[in-house]
Write a protein that holds these residues in place. Structure first.
Motif, PDB file in Angstrom:
ATOM      1  N   MET A   1       0.845  -1.204   0.000  1.00 26.65           N
ATOM      2  CA  MET A   1       0.000   0.000   0.000  1.00 26.65           C
ATOM      3  C   MET A   1       0.876   1.247   0.000  1.00 26.65           C
ATOM      4  N   LYS A   2       0.527   2.227  -0.822  1.00 26.96           N
ATOM      5  CA  LYS A   2       1.299   3.460  -0.914  1.00 26.96           C
ATOM      6  C   LYS A   2       1.131   4.287   0.366  1.00 26.96           C
ATOM      7  N   PRO A   3       2.258   4.772   0.935  1.00 26.03           N
ATOM      8  CA  PRO A   3       2.151   5.571   2.168  1.00 26.03           C
ATOM      9  C   PRO A   3       1.301   6.817   1.963  1.00 26.03           C
ATOM     10  N   VAL A   4       0.568   7.193   3.019  1.00 26.05           N
ATOM     11  CA  VAL A   4      -0.214   8.419   2.950  1.00 26.05           C
ATOM     12  C   VAL A   4       0.718   9.610   2.747  1.00 26.05           C
ATOM     13  N   ASN A   5       1.857   9.610   3.478  1.00 27.30           N
ATOM     14  CA  ASN A   5       2.888  10.620   3.309  1.00 27.30           C
ATOM     15  C   ASN A   5       3.953  10.053   2.381  1.00 27.30           C
ATOM     16  N   PRO A   6       4.102  10.604   1.171  1.00 25.22           N
ATOM     17  CA  PRO A   6       5.057  10.037   0.206  1.00 25.22           C
ATOM     18  C   PRO A   6       6.482   9.994   0.732  1.00 25.22           C
ATOM     19  N   LEU A   7       6.822  10.887   1.671  1.00 25.49           N
ATOM     20  CA  LEU A   7       8.171  10.885   2.211  1.00 25.49           C
ATOM     21  C   LEU A   7       8.447   9.630   3.040  1.00 25.49           C
ATOM     22  N   GLU A   8       7.397   8.912   3.436  1.00 28.93           N
ATOM     23  CA  GLU A   8       7.590   7.657   4.157  1.00 28.93           C
ATOM     24  C   GLU A   8       8.115   6.555   3.246  1.00 28.93           C
ATOM     25  N   SER A   9       8.099   6.821   1.929  1.00 32.06           N
ATOM     26  CA  SER A   9       8.565   5.806   0.977  1.00 32.06           C
ATOM     27  C   SER A   9      10.067   5.879   0.738  1.00 32.06           C
ATOM     28  N   ILE A  10      10.769   6.789   1.454  1.00 39.91           N
ATOM     29  CA  ILE A  10      12.209   6.910   1.251  1.00 39.91           C
ATOM     30  C   ILE A  10      12.969   6.767   2.564  1.00 39.91           C
ATOM     31  N   TYR A  11      14.224   6.309   2.431  1.00 40.47           N
ATOM     32  CA  TYR A  11      15.180   6.344   3.532  1.00 40.47           C
ATOM     33  C   TYR A  11      16.091   7.557   3.327  1.00 40.47           C
ATOM     34  N   PHE A  12      16.659   8.066   4.409  1.00 36.74           N
ATOM     35  CA  PHE A  12      17.787   8.986   4.320  1.00 36.74           C
ATOM     36  C   PHE A  12      18.994   8.230   4.875  1.00 36.74           C
ATOM     37  N   ILE A  13      19.979   8.002   4.015  1.00 36.66           N
ATOM     38  CA  ILE A  13      21.129   7.198   4.412  1.00 36.66           C
ATOM     39  C   ILE A  13      22.411   8.010   4.275  1.00 36.66           C
ATOM     40  N   THR A  14      23.433   7.598   4.991  1.00 37.27           N
ATOM     41  CA  THR A  14      24.766   8.188   4.880  1.00 37.27           C
ATOM     42  C   THR A  14      25.682   7.144   4.273  1.00 37.27           C
ATOM     43  N   LEU A  15      26.314   7.479   3.156  1.00 41.54           N
ATOM     44  CA  LEU A  15      27.176   6.534   2.456  1.00 41.54           C
ATOM     45  C   LEU A  15      28.602   6.595   2.987  1.00 41.54           C
ATOM     46  N   PRO A  16      29.310   5.481   2.964  1.00 46.45           N
ATOM     47  CA  PRO A  16      30.738   5.501   3.340  1.00 46.45           C
ATOM     48  C   PRO A  16      31.524   6.401   2.391  1.00 46.45           C
ATOM     49  N   GLU A  17      32.637   6.959   2.858  1.00 48.40           N
ATOM     50  CA  GLU A  17      33.399   7.900   2.047  1.00 48.40           C
ATOM     51  C   GLU A  17      33.930   7.266   0.775  1.00 48.40           C
ATOM     52  N   ASP A  18      34.246   5.992   0.808  1.00 48.38           N
ATOM     53  CA  ASP A  18      34.813   5.331  -0.369  1.00 48.38           C
ATOM     54  C   ASP A  18      33.756   4.639  -1.220  1.00 48.38           C
ATOM     55  N   TYR A  19      32.460   4.958  -0.947  1.00 42.42           N
ATOM     56  CA  TYR A  19      31.391   4.248  -1.648  1.00 42.42           C
ATOM     57  C   TYR A  19      31.184   4.816  -3.049  1.00 42.42           C
ATOM     58  N   ALA A  20      31.004   3.960  -4.031  1.00 38.92           N
ATOM     59  CA  ALA A  20      30.678   4.376  -5.403  1.00 38.92           C
ATOM     60  C   ALA A  20      29.831   3.287  -6.033  1.00 38.92           C
ATOM     61  N   LEU A  21      28.813   3.710  -6.741  1.00 36.48           N
ATOM     62  CA  LEU A  21      27.951   2.735  -7.423  1.00 36.48           C
ATOM     63  C   LEU A  21      28.684   2.110  -8.603  1.00 36.48           C
ATOM     64  N   SER A  22      29.440   2.938  -9.318  1.00 39.65           N
ATOM     65  CA  SER A  22      30.205   2.479 -10.465  1.00 39.65           C
ATOM     66  C   SER A  22      31.230   3.544 -10.797  1.00 39.65           C
ATOM     67  N   LYS A  23      32.118   3.247 -11.727  1.00 42.91           N
ATOM     68  CA  LYS A  23      33.140   4.220 -12.113  1.00 42.91           C
ATOM     69  C   LYS A  23      32.539   5.488 -12.683  1.00 42.91           C
ATOM     70  N   SER A  24      31.407   5.346 -13.366  1.00 45.33           N
ATOM     71  CA  SER A  24      30.764   6.508 -14.008  1.00 45.33           C
ATOM     72  C   SER A  24      29.592   7.045 -13.206  1.00 45.33           C
ATOM     73  N   ALA A  25      29.453   6.570 -11.979  1.00 47.56           N
ATOM     74  CA  ALA A  25      28.284   6.960 -11.185  1.00 47.56           C
ATOM     75  C   ALA A  25      28.338   8.427 -10.777  1.00 47.56           C
ATOM     76  N   MET A  26      27.173   8.958 -10.359  1.00 49.85           N
ATOM     77  CA  MET A  26      27.072  10.341  -9.899  1.00 49.85           C
ATOM     78  C   MET A  26      27.966  10.572  -8.681  1.00 49.85           C
ATOM     79  N   HIS A  27      28.475  11.794  -8.575  1.00 47.99           N
ATOM     80  CA  HIS A  27      29.286  12.140  -7.407  1.00 47.99           C
ATOM     81  C   HIS A  27      28.375  12.347  -6.203  1.00 47.99           C
ATOM     82  N   ILE A  28      28.733  11.743  -5.098  1.00 50.24           N
ATOM     83  CA  ILE A  28      27.935  11.828  -3.878  1.00 50.24           C
ATOM     84  C   ILE A  28      28.796  12.393  -2.754  1.00 50.24           C
ATOM     85  N   ASP A  29      28.274  13.342  -2.022  1.00 51.81           N
ATOM     86  CA  ASP A  29      28.942  13.876  -0.834  1.00 51.81           C
ATOM     87  C   ASP A  29      28.534  13.001   0.355  1.00 51.81           C
TER      88      ASP A  29
END
Length: 382
Positions: A1-29
């Protein structure tokens, strides 16, 4: 069921400093919490970093754009999204317009809202949102959901006003707002919009305007001439519509009669008189007003007049006349669900439930969310 508050459908996470999805992935702070879309079926606390995808991040960013545009990190999130998808505005605009065209309104609204959150200064997006809310209001009104329609009209007007206040000026904002005000019977504001549109485009050469631009200029001038020739921006005309629309019919009837004393050949005015009379149950008088409307220039082309005459005929139990008028109305606007519904009600009065059901089913083919047709079919158990 879709959340009443759409913001409930997301996490806020902190990525490790050396984390990368791929070599061409977006830059993440890694110092800024990143919004990530939950996967279907994710339980609380079940997030798995090793399964994180770029699409989850993009979806999370868009959710923040749509529903949390005051977020303290919004500028950073916008930059991430822009770097990851340089053509994001074009892609989302095309997707939203297509969804709106197909009347997938919920998803279209989410996309438009995300677009606006991504670039709130882009007046083209603001104007597209005004047009979308205008279209959605019309759809709700056709479905008999008048309160919802009024709410979306209010939203459309707010965005039209924002677009008309743009610097530099956006001529199309005034052109489209003019039609919105015409729909509201607010001819004074419509006149102002079309006059402004013509003033903003008067120095543009035809070859620069193109075929569509030339059409718009001619159409704007044609509407202006009609408003001026018929004196439709008169205060009595506007007051009559507002009063009748909010249920103060007798006051509205007084206003439109004052208008007709000065302008007796305006079909819209006779139509409004008939509309007010019909709303207070004076069907014979309403019928005469609608018939007079048909004799005025332009009046014979208005399907709503024939529809109103059919309602008066049904109230007088003249079912043959009602059918004649509704068929004439449908020949002018063959996709009008309002007229189809009235043909369904007429069939019920004639004792033909199967025929009535076919009309209500036809309504749902054009508008699957039409509450009136759904209710009538439920009564017929079909």
């Amino acid at each position: 069921m879709k959340p009443v508050n759409p913001l409930e459908s997301i996490y806020f996470i902190t990525l490790p400093e050396d984390y990368a999805l791929s070599k061409s992935a977006m830059h993440i702070d890694p110092s800024i919490p990143l919004p990530v879309q939950k996967k279907d079926g994710d339980a609380a606390g079940s997030f798995n970093m090793s399964e994180l995808t770029e699409e989850q991040i993009l979806s999370g960013l868009l959710t923040v754009m749509a529903y949390d545009s005051k977020n303290e990190h919004i500028q950073y999130y916008r930059s991430v999204l822009k770097n990851a998808r340089p053509n994001i505005k074009k892609e989302l605009s095309e997707a939203a317009i297509l969804k709106a065209k197909n009347e997938d309104f919920e998803l279209a609204e989410e996309i438009f809202t995300a677009l606006h959150g991504f670039d709130p200064e882009d007046m083209a997006i603001v104007l597209n949102m005004a047009l979308f809310f205008d279209q959605r209001a019309d759809s709700y009104r056709r479905s008999g959901l008048h309160d919802d329609a009024d709410a979306y009209d209010d939203s459309a007007l707010r965005y039209y006003k924002d677009a008309m206040n743009a610097e530099p000026e956006l001529p199309d904002a005034f052109f489209n707002a003019g039609f919105f005000y015409l729909k509201q019977r607010n001819y004074r504001e419509a006149k102002n919009c079309f006059e402004t549109y013509l003033a903003l485009t008067c120095d543009t050469k035809d070859e620069d305007l193109g075929e569509n631009g030339i059409y718009k200029k001619n159409r704007a001038q044609e509407i202006l001439n009609d408003i001026q020739n018929r004196n439709m921006d008169d205060e009595h005309f506007k007051a009559a519509y507002d009063l009748i629309n909010r249920g103060e019919e007798e006051k509205g009837l007084d206003e439109i009669r004052q208008f007709l004393q000065k302008q007796p050949d305006v079909w819209n005015a006779w139509f409004m008189l008939g509309w007010g009379l019909r709303k207070v149950g004076r069907y014979d008088d309403a019928k005469q007003a609608f018939e007079k409307s048909l004799t005025c220039e332009g009046g014979e082309e208005n399907a709503d007049t024939y529809n109103e005459l059919a309602i008066c005929a049904m109230e007088a139990n003249n079912l043959a006349e009602a059918k004649k008028q509704l068929e004439k109305a449908l020949s002018i606007t063959p996709e009008s669900t309002k007229i189809m519904s009235n043909l369904g009600y007429l069939a019920l009065k004639e004792g033909n439930p199967a025929v009535a059901a076919s009309y209500f089913q036809a309504v749902l083919e054009f508008d699957p969310n039409d509450k009136i047709a759904q209710a009538e079919l439920a009564k017929l158990d079909m």
